[in-house]
Design an enzyme around this catalytic site. Structure first.
Site, PDB file in Angstrom:
ATOM      1  N   CYS A  16       3.702  -5.920   9.984  1.00 62.45           N
ATOM      2  CA  CYS A  16       3.276  -4.979   8.945  1.00 62.45           C
ATOM      3  C   CYS A  16       4.590  -4.584   8.290  1.00 62.45           C
ATOM      4  CB  CYS A  16       2.596  -3.764   9.556  1.00 62.45           C
ATOM      5  SG  CYS A  16       2.468  -2.371   8.402  1.00 62.45           S
ATOM      6  N   CYS A  28       3.044  -7.148   1.720  1.00 63.88           N
ATOM      7  CA  CYS A  28       2.091  -6.487   2.605  1.00 63.88           C
ATOM      8  C   CYS A  28       1.328  -7.568   3.359  1.00 63.88           C
ATOM      9  CB  CYS A  28       1.118  -5.650   1.767  1.00 63.88           C
ATOM     10  SG  CYS A  28      -0.232  -4.928   2.716  1.00 63.88           S
ATOM     11  N   ASN A  29       1.427  -7.543   4.684  1.00 60.31           N
ATOM     12  CA  ASN A  29       0.728  -8.550   5.485  1.00 60.31           C
ATOM     13  C   ASN A  29      -0.783  -8.403   5.360  1.00 60.31           C
ATOM     14  OD1 ASN A  29       2.812  -9.908   7.661  1.00 60.31           O
ATOM     15  ND2 ASN A  29       3.463  -7.891   7.003  1.00 60.31           N
ATOM     16  N   HIS A  83       5.650  -2.100   6.773  1.00 60.10           N
ATOM     17  CA  HIS A  83       6.159  -0.755   7.056  1.00 60.10           C
ATOM     18  C   HIS A  83       7.127  -0.747   8.246  1.00 60.10           C
ATOM     19  CE1 HIS A  83       3.107   0.721   4.292  1.00 60.10           C
ATOM     20  NE2 HIS A  83       3.612   1.944   4.415  1.00 60.10           N
ATOM     21  N   SER A 140       0.820  -1.211   0.000  1.00 57.99           N
ATOM     22  CA  SER A 140       0.000   0.000   0.000  1.00 57.99           C
ATOM     23  C   SER A 140       0.855   1.262   0.000  1.00 57.99           C
ATOM     24  CB  SER A 140      -0.875   0.001   1.252  1.00 57.99           C
ATOM     25  OG  SER A 140      -0.038  -0.035   2.401  1.00 57.99           O
TER      26      SER A 140
HETATM   27  N1  DGL Z   1       2.369  -2.526   4.782  1.00 61.49           N
HETATM   28  C1  DGL Z   1       1.100  -3.067   5.053  1.00 61.49           C
HETATM   29  C2  DGL Z   1       1.173  -4.389   5.826  1.00 61.49           C
HETATM   30  O1  DGL Z   1       2.159  -5.092   5.788  1.00 61.49           O
HETATM   31  C3  DGL Z   1      -0.019  -2.244   5.601  1.00 61.49           C
HETATM   32  C4  DGL Z   1      -0.033  -0.752   5.652  1.00 61.49           C
HETATM   33  C5  DGL Z   1      -1.430  -0.194   5.466  1.00 61.49           C
HETATM   34  O2  DGL Z   1      -2.199  -0.128   6.443  1.00 61.49           O
HETATM   35  O3  DGL Z   1      -1.735   0.145   4.332  1.00 61.49           O
HETATM   36  O4  DGL Z   1       0.217  -4.785   6.445  1.00 61.49           O
END
Ligand code: DGL
Length: 279
Positions: A186, A74-75, A188, A11
């Site tokens: 996550c 992305c999880n 990020h 995302s």
């Molecule tokens: N990077 C995303 C993850 O691994 C989520 C970030 C978002 O909330 O968009 O879940």
């Protein structure tokens, strides 16, 4: 256009460390990265919305880049949508899911902290992972939309002190609950792995899935090479490797974030997938 080896999707900025990890293992692989910034944050959305958005994003990017393998870095997308993506597209997918299994093998006191988006901590896929791999453990969960937002919008222009301050509430939360490990579930959060470890000290282990995902991505490409060698016949070269795209830029600050990370990582920032998506 000849297809790229790997398309990485997230995302926003979260999947970037995963692409870099893959490049360490397979420097010759061609990669493209797309962050669906216009729909960020996925973690605050309803499941049907996440599934629909990830299908649309995959369709758009598949058409443009013709990837051999797609890494869902992305999880949130992986736990909610991998099944539907696999049903809708014939390209092989590699998902990124919370490293519960790894944490369960490393914890000494059987108390694991799970740090993710609000969606991931509540998703039934996560529930199943815990039931399967950590049934003897207490899993303390925290969905932290504020930290995800800080990382997407401010991280690369923030100071070390600001970054440490940003992770402190989460670390304190897990410490208070007695966790001896924190799973960064996550993508990020991986950008703050060092800060997490610095703030957590040596009594708490910080765990992420980068290595496992990158190795799985290498395996999937090498199997594909054996199964469908014709896909690898093309002599055309792929235009830009490690190219980073977004689906939209909402502010100058967001653009500065991407430019700053890309410049530091020696990766070309390509801007918006379609010029009309600049907001
Ligand atoms: N990077 C995303 C993850 O691994 C989520 C970030 C978002 O909330 O968009 O879940």
């Amino acid at each position: 256009m000849s297809g790229v080896d790997y398309l990485f999707l997230d995302s926003g900025t979260g999947g970037l460390p995963y692409m870099m990890e893959l490049k360490k293992l397979l420097p010759q692989a061609s990669c493209v990265y797309v962050g669906d910034t216009i729909h960020f944050p996925y973690g605050e959305r309803e499941i049907e919305d996440i599934r629909q958005l990830s299908i649309e994003l995959t369709a758009r990017c598949t058409e443009k880049f013709n990837p051999k393998v797609i890494v869902i870095a992305c999880n949130t997308i992986s736990v909610s949508s991998l099944d539907v993506l696999r049903k809708n597209f014939s390209v092989p997918f590699v998902g990124t899911v919370p490293a519960i299994k790894l944490a369960a093998s490393l914890t000494k006191n059987n108390c694991i902290g799970l740090l993710a988006t609000r969606h991931t901590v509540n998703d039934s896929y996560t529930e199943d992972l815990i039931a399967k791999f950590a049934k003897n453990c207490t899993v303390v969960r925290r969905g932290d939309a504020e930290l995800v937002s800080f990382i997407e919008h401010n991280l690369f222009t923030a100071s070390y002190e600001e970054r440490c301050n940003a992770v402190t509430p989460a670390v304190n939360f897990f410490r208070q609950h007695g966790a001896d490990s924190i799973v960064l579930a996550c993508t990020h959060f991986i950008h703050l792995q060092n800060e997490f470890q610095d703030v957590a000290g040596n009594q708490i282990q910080v765990i992420d899935s980068r290595d496992g995902v990158a190795r799985q991505a290498v395996r999937v490409l090498s199997e594909l090479k054996k199964e469908k060698p014709e896909l690898f016949d093309s002599t055309e070269s792929v235009p830009v490797d490690k190219a980073v795209y977004v689906t939209g830029l909402r502010s100058k600050q967001d653009e500065a974030e991407y430019r700053s990370w890309c410049a530091r990582s020696n990766v070309p920032f390509m801007g918006c997938l379609e010029a009309s998506s600049i907001h």
